[in-house]
Scaffold this active site. Structure first.
Site, PDB file in Angstrom:
ATOM      1  N   HIS A  85     -13.504 -25.202  16.791  1.00 11.94           N
ATOM      2  CA  HIS A  85     -14.112 -26.006  15.723  1.00 11.94           C
ATOM      3  C   HIS A  85     -14.958 -27.104  16.373  1.00 11.94           C
ATOM      4  CE1 HIS A  85     -13.634 -27.419  11.313  1.00 11.94           C
ATOM      5  NE2 HIS A  85     -14.773 -27.854  11.818  1.00 11.94           N
ATOM      6  N   GLU A 103      -5.894 -23.501  10.858  1.00 11.37           N
ATOM      7  CA  GLU A 103      -6.148 -24.059  12.188  1.00 11.37           C
ATOM      8  C   GLU A 103      -5.611 -25.495  12.294  1.00 11.37           C
ATOM      9  OE1 GLU A 103     -10.475 -24.091  12.566  1.00 11.37           O
ATOM     10  OE2 GLU A 103     -10.634 -25.812  11.270  1.00 11.37           O
ATOM     11  N   ARG A 131     -16.127 -23.133   7.247  1.00  3.98           N
ATOM     12  CA  ARG A 131     -14.724 -23.475   7.028  1.00  3.98           C
ATOM     13  C   ARG A 131     -13.878 -22.218   7.107  1.00  3.98           C
ATOM     14  NH1 ARG A 131     -15.608 -27.768   8.344  1.00  3.98           N
ATOM     15  NH2 ARG A 131     -15.343 -29.765   7.303  1.00  3.98           N
ATOM     16  N   ASP A 182     -15.954 -20.209  14.661  1.00  7.47           N
ATOM     17  CA  ASP A 182     -15.670 -21.558  15.158  1.00  7.47           C
ATOM     18  C   ASP A 182     -14.547 -22.180  14.342  1.00  7.47           C
ATOM     19  OD1 ASP A 182     -16.233 -23.838  16.818  1.00  7.47           O
ATOM     20  OD2 ASP A 182     -17.139 -24.795  15.053  1.00  7.47           O
TER      21      ASP A 182
HETATM   22  P1  NAD Z   1     -24.642 -28.334   2.072  1.00 11.05           P
HETATM   23  O1  NAD Z   1     -23.855 -28.994   1.006  1.00 11.05           O
HETATM   24  O2  NAD Z   1     -25.942 -28.902   2.485  1.00 11.05           O
HETATM   25  O3  NAD Z   1     -24.875 -26.795   1.721  1.00 11.05           O
HETATM   26  C1  NAD Z   1     -23.911 -25.989   1.118  1.00 11.05           C
HETATM   27  C2  NAD Z   1     -24.629 -24.929   0.298  1.00 11.05           C
HETATM   28  O4  NAD Z   1     -23.640 -24.050  -0.241  1.00 11.05           O
HETATM   29  C3  NAD Z   1     -25.407 -25.521  -0.888  1.00 11.05           C
HETATM   30  O5  NAD Z   1     -26.739 -25.067  -0.863  1.00 11.05           O
HETATM   31  C4  NAD Z   1     -24.648 -25.014  -2.107  1.00 11.05           C
HETATM   32  O6  NAD Z   1     -25.494 -24.748  -3.214  1.00 11.05           O
HETATM   33  C5  NAD Z   1     -24.040 -23.738  -1.569  1.00 11.05           C
HETATM   34  N1  NAD Z   1     -22.882 -23.302  -2.351  1.00 11.05           N
HETATM   35  C6  NAD Z   1     -21.835 -24.039  -2.753  1.00 11.05           C
HETATM   36  N2  NAD Z   1     -20.972 -23.291  -3.454  1.00 11.05           N
HETATM   37  C7  NAD Z   1     -21.497 -22.056  -3.500  1.00 11.05           C
HETATM   38  C8  NAD Z   1     -21.067 -20.829  -4.077  1.00 11.05           C
HETATM   39  N3  NAD Z   1     -19.917 -20.741  -4.748  1.00 11.05           N
HETATM   40  N4  NAD Z   1     -21.856 -19.754  -3.933  1.00 11.05           N
HETATM   41  C9  NAD Z   1     -23.021 -19.843  -3.255  1.00 11.05           C
HETATM   42  N5  NAD Z   1     -23.478 -20.971  -2.680  1.00 11.05           N
HETATM   43  C10 NAD Z   1     -22.720 -22.058  -2.799  1.00 11.05           C
HETATM   44  O7  NAD Z   1     -23.637 -28.275   3.329  1.00 11.05           O
HETATM   45  P2  NAD Z   1     -24.038 -28.088   4.851  1.00 11.05           P
HETATM   46  O8  NAD Z   1     -24.297 -29.426   5.471  1.00 11.05           O
HETATM   47  O9  NAD Z   1     -25.073 -27.038   4.972  1.00 11.05           O
HETATM   48  O10 NAD Z   1     -22.640 -27.571   5.454  1.00 11.05           O
HETATM   49  C11 NAD Z   1     -22.077 -26.344   5.038  1.00 11.05           C
HETATM   50  C12 NAD Z   1     -20.612 -26.320   5.461  1.00 11.05           C
HETATM   51  O11 NAD Z   1     -20.535 -26.211   6.885  1.00 11.05           O
HETATM   52  C13 NAD Z   1     -19.859 -27.635   5.175  1.00 11.05           C
HETATM   53  O12 NAD Z   1     -19.336 -27.681   3.871  1.00 11.05           O
HETATM   54  C14 NAD Z   1     -18.766 -27.651   6.187  1.00 11.05           C
HETATM   55  O13 NAD Z   1     -17.611 -27.091   5.610  1.00 11.05           O
HETATM   56  C15 NAD Z   1     -19.286 -26.754   7.306  1.00 11.05           C
HETATM   57  N6  NAD Z   1     -19.493 -27.467   8.577  1.00 11.05           N
HETATM   58  C16 NAD Z   1     -18.820 -27.019   9.688  1.00 11.05           C
HETATM   59  C17 NAD Z   1     -19.024 -27.655  10.910  1.00 11.05           C
HETATM   60  C18 NAD Z   1     -18.350 -27.212  12.179  1.00 11.05           C
HETATM   61  O14 NAD Z   1     -18.254 -27.996  13.138  1.00 11.05           O
HETATM   62  N7  NAD Z   1     -17.897 -25.964  12.291  1.00 11.05           N
HETATM   63  C19 NAD Z   1     -19.884 -28.749  10.969  1.00 11.05           C
HETATM   64  C20 NAD Z   1     -20.542 -29.173   9.816  1.00 11.05           C
HETATM   65  C21 NAD Z   1     -20.349 -28.518   8.631  1.00 11.05           C
END
Ligand code: NAD
Length: 334
Positions: free
Chosen positions: A300, A268, A239, A263
């Site tokens: 993105h 954005e 994000r 990305d």
């Molecule tokens: P997820 O929920 O499986 O994993 C997120 C991880 O972050 C978890 O393990 C959690 O414990 C950790 N976390 C949360 N807050 C934290 C903090 N303050 N300090 C340390 N660790 C922390 O999510 P995911 O499926 O792996 O996706 C991650 C992020 O990727 C999503 O939230 C989304 O914003 C982003 N994403 C972007 C795209 C894209 O097209 N660019 C696509 C999918 C997801």
């Protein structure tokens, strides 16, 4: 969409052309009327929706207190976002207004693959190489790259995507460090968990895979960048708000940051997934940052594969149906 007797109606917003076939199939499969719109769901539109329906959105429709109150007034109690991220929805407001919310899920491979591609593009200076070959400049000077086997990668966030990135990277022979508030035991053989500052100190590449929360907003800022190795490569396929765009810009200008693969970028919202070829491009921060030879900025699109889009639409509909039927679902957020 499909003609016939429907059990219920769902309004789907922010629908792209490539989602429509899948919505059509879901409509037929579950006997639901699905009305698709490419527009965002806004407070002006909510009073125009039929009562007692459900809505599905993507990441650009912001659901705050106003929208949640309006949805409640329309007796619309079910909302799905077809994205994994849900920072565009105020979950407290949704809960206060008795709206059940779920997000989507898809295999983490697409975003993980994209992250690896970004790392390699940065390490091999591919943006510069591409520019040159476009005008028949096949020279090598300034294009020497680095190899992953010699480098240390810090993975911030080892949820679904971060874990897949770790698994994929483990084949490249690099050293893997990780930080997360919840350690993933399945990664014990692949990564070494460390405090953030230690990772900043040791990693040649830092890749972000956390959600955007208040606790993670601008975690990449002037202070954290100053703690990183000179010439660090920063990758953000999570994000935009995780990084302060001005701090990134200062980092690139001072060469503290060696390359950026982004990305996503904060602010954005006005440009995301739009064709602005013939417009005046008003996002100065973005326009300035992306013109550097060592900044790879994409639209993105890390999520954007055939497999992920199918899952996003399917979960966008089945998530609503599961919530209506009170079925336990890991996708339900409130
Ligand atoms: P997820 O929920 O499986 O994993 C997120 C991880 O972050 C978890 O393990 C959690 O414990 C950790 N976390 C949360 N807050 C934290 C903090 N303050 N300090 C340390 N660790 C922390 O999510 P995911 O499926 O792996 O996706 C991650 C992020 O990727 C999503 O939230 C989304 O914003 C982003 N994403 C972007 C795209 C894209 O097209 N660019 C696509 C999918 C997801």
């Amino acid at each position: 969409m499909t003609k016939g007797v429907f059990l219920m109606k769902i309004y789907a917003f922010e629908v792209r052309e490539d989602e429509k076939d899948c919505f059509h199939l879901m409509s037929a499969k579950y006997h639901i009327e699905i009305e698709c719109s490419s527009a965002c769901l806004t407070s002006e539109k909510i009073p125009l929706l039929e009562k007692c329906t459900a809505v599905s959105i993507l990441g650009q429709s912001n659901i705050g207190e106003t929208e949640a109150a309006l949805l409640e007034t329309q007796n619309i109690n079910y909302l799905s976002t077809r994205s994994i991220g849900y920072n565009h929805i105020d979950l407290k407001a949704a809960k206060d207004h008795h709206i059940h919310v779920c997000n989507s899920s898809y295999a983490p491979n697409g975003v993980a693959d994209y992250t690896i591609m970004m790392i390699l593009l940065c390490l091999r200076k591919y943006k510069q190489a591409l520019w040159r070959t476009q005008c028949n400049d096949f020279s090598l000077d300034g294009l020497q790259g680095r190899e992953l086997k010699d480098l240390t990668v810090g993975i911030l966030g080892t949820g679904k995507i971060g874990t897949m990135v770790a698994k994929e990277l483990s084949g490249f022979g690099c050293r893997l460090l990780a930080y997360d508030i919840h350690k993933n035991p399945t990664l014990a053989d692949q990564v070494t968990y460390m405090p953030l500052d230690e990772i900043y100190h040791q990693a040649d590449i830092i890749t972000l895979h956390m959600p955007l929360f208040e606790s993670t907003y601008h975690m990449i800022n002037d202070d954290s960048i100053a703690k990183m190795k000179k010439g660090v490569v920063i990758i953000n396929c999570a994000r935009g708000g995780l990084s302060d765009v001005h701090a990134l810009t200062r980092g690139i200008e001072s060469e503290q940051i060696g390359a950026l693969g982004i990305d996503v970028l904060e602010n954005e919202e006005d440009i995301i997934h739009k064709n602005l070829k013939t417009d005046i491009f008003a996002n100065r921060d973005m326009a300035y940052l992306r013109q550097f030879k060592n900044v790879v900025h994409t639209q993105h699109m890390a999520f954007y594969t055939d497999s992920a889009v199918k899952s996003m639409v399917e979960h966008g509909i089945t998530g609503i149906l599961d919530m209506i039927q009170n079925k336990e679902t890991s996708l339900q957020l409130c």
